[in-house]
Motif scaffolding. Structure first.
Motif, PDB file in Angstrom:
ATOM      1  N   ASN A   1      -6.830   0.033  -0.482  1.00  0.00           N
ATOM      2  CA  ASN A   1      -7.107   1.465  -0.644  1.00  0.00           C
ATOM      3  C   ASN A   1      -7.635   1.793  -2.036  1.00  0.00           C
ATOM      4  O   ASN A   1      -8.573   2.576  -2.184  1.00  0.00           O
ATOM      5  CB  ASN A   1      -5.849   2.274  -0.355  1.00  0.00           C
ATOM      6  CG  ASN A   1      -5.485   2.257   1.121  1.00  0.00           C
ATOM      7  OD1 ASN A   1      -6.278   1.868   1.960  1.00  0.00           O
ATOM      8  ND2 ASN A   1      -4.263   2.660   1.434  1.00  0.00           N
ATOM      9  N   ILE A   2      -7.025   1.220  -3.056  1.00  0.00           N
ATOM     10  CA  ILE A   2      -7.487   1.481  -4.421  1.00  0.00           C
ATOM     11  C   ILE A   2      -8.874   0.902  -4.624  1.00  0.00           C
ATOM     12  O   ILE A   2      -9.748   1.538  -5.242  1.00  0.00           O
ATOM     13  CB  ILE A   2      -6.490   0.916  -5.446  1.00  0.00           C
ATOM     14  CG1 ILE A   2      -5.171   1.687  -5.375  1.00  0.00           C
ATOM     15  CG2 ILE A   2      -7.065   0.986  -6.857  1.00  0.00           C
ATOM     16  CD1 ILE A   2      -4.092   1.167  -6.291  1.00  0.00           C
TER      17      ILE A   2
ATOM     18  N   ASP B   1     -10.100   5.981 -13.905  1.00  0.00           N
ATOM     19  CA  ASP B   1     -10.532   7.177 -14.641  1.00  0.00           C
ATOM     20  C   ASP B   1     -10.706   6.893 -16.130  1.00  0.00           C
ATOM     21  O   ASP B   1     -11.355   7.660 -16.838  1.00  0.00           O
ATOM     22  CB  ASP B   1      -9.531   8.322 -14.450  1.00  0.00           C
ATOM     23  CG  ASP B   1      -9.514   8.846 -13.023  1.00  0.00           C
ATOM     24  OD1 ASP B   1     -10.519   8.658 -12.310  1.00  0.00           O
ATOM     25  OD2 ASP B   1      -8.494   9.444 -12.623  1.00  0.00           O
TER      26      ASP B   1
ATOM     27  N   VAL C   1     -18.286  -0.847   1.773  1.00  0.00           N
ATOM     28  CA  VAL C   1     -18.351  -0.088   0.519  1.00  0.00           C
ATOM     29  C   VAL C   1     -19.152  -0.852  -0.530  1.00  0.00           C
ATOM     30  O   VAL C   1     -19.939  -0.264  -1.283  1.00  0.00           O
ATOM     31  CB  VAL C   1     -16.933   0.215   0.001  1.00  0.00           C
ATOM     32  CG1 VAL C   1     -16.996   0.952  -1.328  1.00  0.00           C
ATOM     33  CG2 VAL C   1     -16.160   1.041   1.017  1.00  0.00           C
TER      34      VAL C   1
ATOM     35  N   ILE D   1     -11.277   0.378  -2.384  1.00  0.00           N
ATOM     36  CA  ILE D   1     -12.270   1.207  -1.692  1.00  0.00           C
ATOM     37  C   ILE D   1     -12.557   2.477  -2.483  1.00  0.00           C
ATOM     38  O   ILE D   1     -13.705   2.918  -2.599  1.00  0.00           O
ATOM     39  CB  ILE D   1     -11.790   1.541  -0.263  1.00  0.00           C
ATOM     40  CG1 ILE D   1     -11.903   0.295   0.622  1.00  0.00           C
ATOM     41  CG2 ILE D   1     -12.583   2.701   0.329  1.00  0.00           C
ATOM     42  CD1 ILE D   1     -11.381   0.474   2.031  1.00  0.00           C
ATOM     43  N   SER D   2     -11.523   3.055  -3.060  1.00  0.00           N
ATOM     44  CA  SER D   2     -11.680   4.281  -3.842  1.00  0.00           C
ATOM     45  C   SER D   2     -12.439   4.054  -5.145  1.00  0.00           C
ATOM     46  O   SER D   2     -13.212   4.913  -5.581  1.00  0.00           O
ATOM     47  CB  SER D   2     -10.302   4.879  -4.136  1.00  0.00           C
ATOM     48  OG  SER D   2     -10.392   5.972  -5.007  1.00  0.00           O
ATOM     49  N   ASP D   3     -12.237   2.871  -5.760  1.00  0.00           N
ATOM     50  CA  ASP D   3     -12.704   2.672  -7.133  1.00  0.00           C
ATOM     51  C   ASP D   3     -13.921   1.769  -7.292  1.00  0.00           C
ATOM     52  O   ASP D   3     -14.454   1.639  -8.395  1.00  0.00           O
ATOM     53  CB  ASP D   3     -11.565   2.101  -7.985  1.00  0.00           C
ATOM     54  CG  ASP D   3     -10.436   3.100  -8.195  1.00  0.00           C
ATOM     55  OD1 ASP D   3     -10.637   4.288  -7.892  1.00  0.00           O
ATOM     56  OD2 ASP D   3      -9.358   2.690  -8.653  1.00  0.00           O
TER      57      ASP D   3
ATOM     58  N   GLU E   1       0.806  -1.218   0.000  1.00  0.00           N
ATOM     59  CA  GLU E   1       0.000   0.000   0.000  1.00  0.00           C
ATOM     60  C   GLU E   1       0.843   1.273   0.000  1.00  0.00           C
ATOM     61  O   GLU E   1       0.339   2.356  -0.304  1.00  0.00           O
ATOM     62  CB  GLU E   1      -0.955  -0.004   1.196  1.00  0.00           C
ATOM     63  CG  GLU E   1      -2.015  -1.098   1.089  1.00  0.00           C
ATOM     64  CD  GLU E   1      -3.029  -1.038   2.215  1.00  0.00           C
ATOM     65  OE1 GLU E   1      -2.953  -0.096   3.029  1.00  0.00           O
ATOM     66  OE2 GLU E   1      -3.887  -1.933   2.280  1.00  0.00           O
TER      67      GLU E   1
ATOM     68  N   THR F   1      -5.981   4.244 -15.145  1.00  0.00           N
ATOM     69  CA  THR F   1      -6.615   3.916 -13.869  1.00  0.00           C
ATOM     70  C   THR F   1      -8.114   3.774 -14.094  1.00  0.00           C
ATOM     71  O   THR F   1      -8.586   3.728 -15.234  1.00  0.00           O
ATOM     72  CB  THR F   1      -6.358   5.024 -12.837  1.00  0.00           C
ATOM     73  OG1 THR F   1      -7.023   6.229 -13.291  1.00  0.00           O
ATOM     74  CG2 THR F   1      -4.865   5.314 -12.682  1.00  0.00           C
TER      75      THR F   1
ATOM     76  N   SER G   1     -17.043   2.101  -6.595  1.00  0.00           N
ATOM     77  CA  SER G   1     -18.221   2.778  -7.164  1.00  0.00           C
ATOM     78  C   SER G   1     -18.074   2.967  -8.667  1.00  0.00           C
ATOM     79  O   SER G   1     -19.064   2.870  -9.415  1.00  0.00           O
ATOM     80  CB  SER G   1     -18.439   4.134  -6.479  1.00  0.00           C
ATOM     81  OG  SER G   1     -17.312   4.987  -6.665  1.00  0.00           O
ATOM     82  N   THR G   2     -16.847   3.216  -9.127  1.00  0.00           N
ATOM     83  CA  THR G   2     -16.611   3.344 -10.567  1.00  0.00           C
ATOM     84  C   THR G   2     -16.788   1.999 -11.258  1.00  0.00           C
ATOM     85  O   THR G   2     -17.393   1.920 -12.343  1.00  0.00           O
ATOM     86  CB  THR G   2     -15.194   3.888 -10.838  1.00  0.00           C
ATOM     87  OG1 THR G   2     -15.036   5.130 -10.158  1.00  0.00           O
ATOM     88  CG2 THR G   2     -14.971   4.100 -12.328  1.00  0.00           C
TER      89      THR G   2
END
Length: 275
Positions: A216-217, A199, A251, A219-221, A27, A197, A223-224
């Protein structure tokens, strides 16, 4: 070639803390590992090291384990040579074999042949094993598949070999993109490979999304991923330790995902979710 630092971590007790330490190091930018009798060797590009992040890792504040380390600079390390010294074939349930060209073929097993440009640390083996183990139950025929954080594109290659109609593989690392192209050609499959990414997503929808990255990635992604996943589609996650599951599932539930299957190997976990 990149200038790397080699960290020699001494861990007591060794289990299960070696796997937990590797998960925490990934991480903060460590990208490869070699397991030792008393701990692990961890490697990170010199310009990516943040000493404050390293010192703040949770494992150093845990009274149940003692971790000591030293490090040295390894300029212009030959990662292919290091990988060949340390990489062993990955056998998944005597059905799928991930091997290099210099390893012997095994009759009766489905084979994926790879040659990474970077060290393929043993800490990655459980997550690769778990992902393929879950994927063996999938029907890929005619499916649209996405492999996020594709690395060597082992998962993307397997999906295509199993009948996927179209497979996109995305990784942030330029080496991984070039290596994925080489590995796809090596296995005789056609992949849509690009650098980037989450994005990059939004123009296409998928029936199956594979993401073997880190907590971490993910959890961030998530929803995408869900935004480009077809109704009834599958999201397969790994790169997670057992203690990450509660945070990840929170999440996932917020994004309308239902857990269908969870597998664990050593300290690593894979989650199969459905939209």
């Amino acid at each position: 070639m990149q200038n790397y630092l080699e960290f020699n971590f001494k861990i007591s007790p060794l289990q299960p803390w070696n796997e937990i330490l590797m998960a925490e190091l990934i991480e903060i930018g460590f990208d490869s590992f070699t397991e030792e009798a008393e701990g692990i060797l961890g490697y990170i590009q010199k310009d990516l090291l943040n000493k404050d992040e390293l010192k703040a890792l949770p494992i150093f504040g845990n009274e149940e384990v003692k971790v000591e380390y030293s490090f040295q600079e390894m300029p212009n390390i030959n990662w292919n040579e290091e990988w060949e010294k340390n990489f062993s074939p990955i056998n998944i349930d005597d059905k799928v074999l991930i091997r290099a060209e210099f390893h012997e073929s095994v009759p009766g097993m489905h084979e994926i042949i790879i040659q990474p440009k970077m060290s393929f640390g043993t800490g990655h083996h459980p997550t690769t094993h778990l992902m393929i183990q879950q994927m063996m139950d999938f029907d890929f025929n005619g499916k649209e598949v996405l492999d996020m954080g594709c690395g060597t594109s082992v998962l993307a290659i397997y999906a295509k070999q199993q009948g996927a109609d179209h497979v996109k593989a995305i990784d942030i690392d330029e080496w991984s993109v070039e290596n994925s192209k080489e590995n796809a050609e090596r296995n005789g499959v056609k992949l849509d490979i690009e650098q980037g990414t989450a994005d990059n997503l939004g123009k296409e929808n998928y029936d199956i999304i594979l993401a073997n990255i880190n907590r971490n990635i993910l959890i961030s992604d998530i929803s995408t991923y869900v935004s480009v996943l077809n109704d009834g589609g599958k999201l397969l996650l790994s790169g997670l330790c057992f203690f990450d599951v509660d945070d990840i599932m929170e999440v996932c539930r917020e994004n309308g995902l239902e857990l269908k299957k969870q597998l664990q190997r050593e300290e690593w976990v894979s989650l199969l979710l459905e939209k």
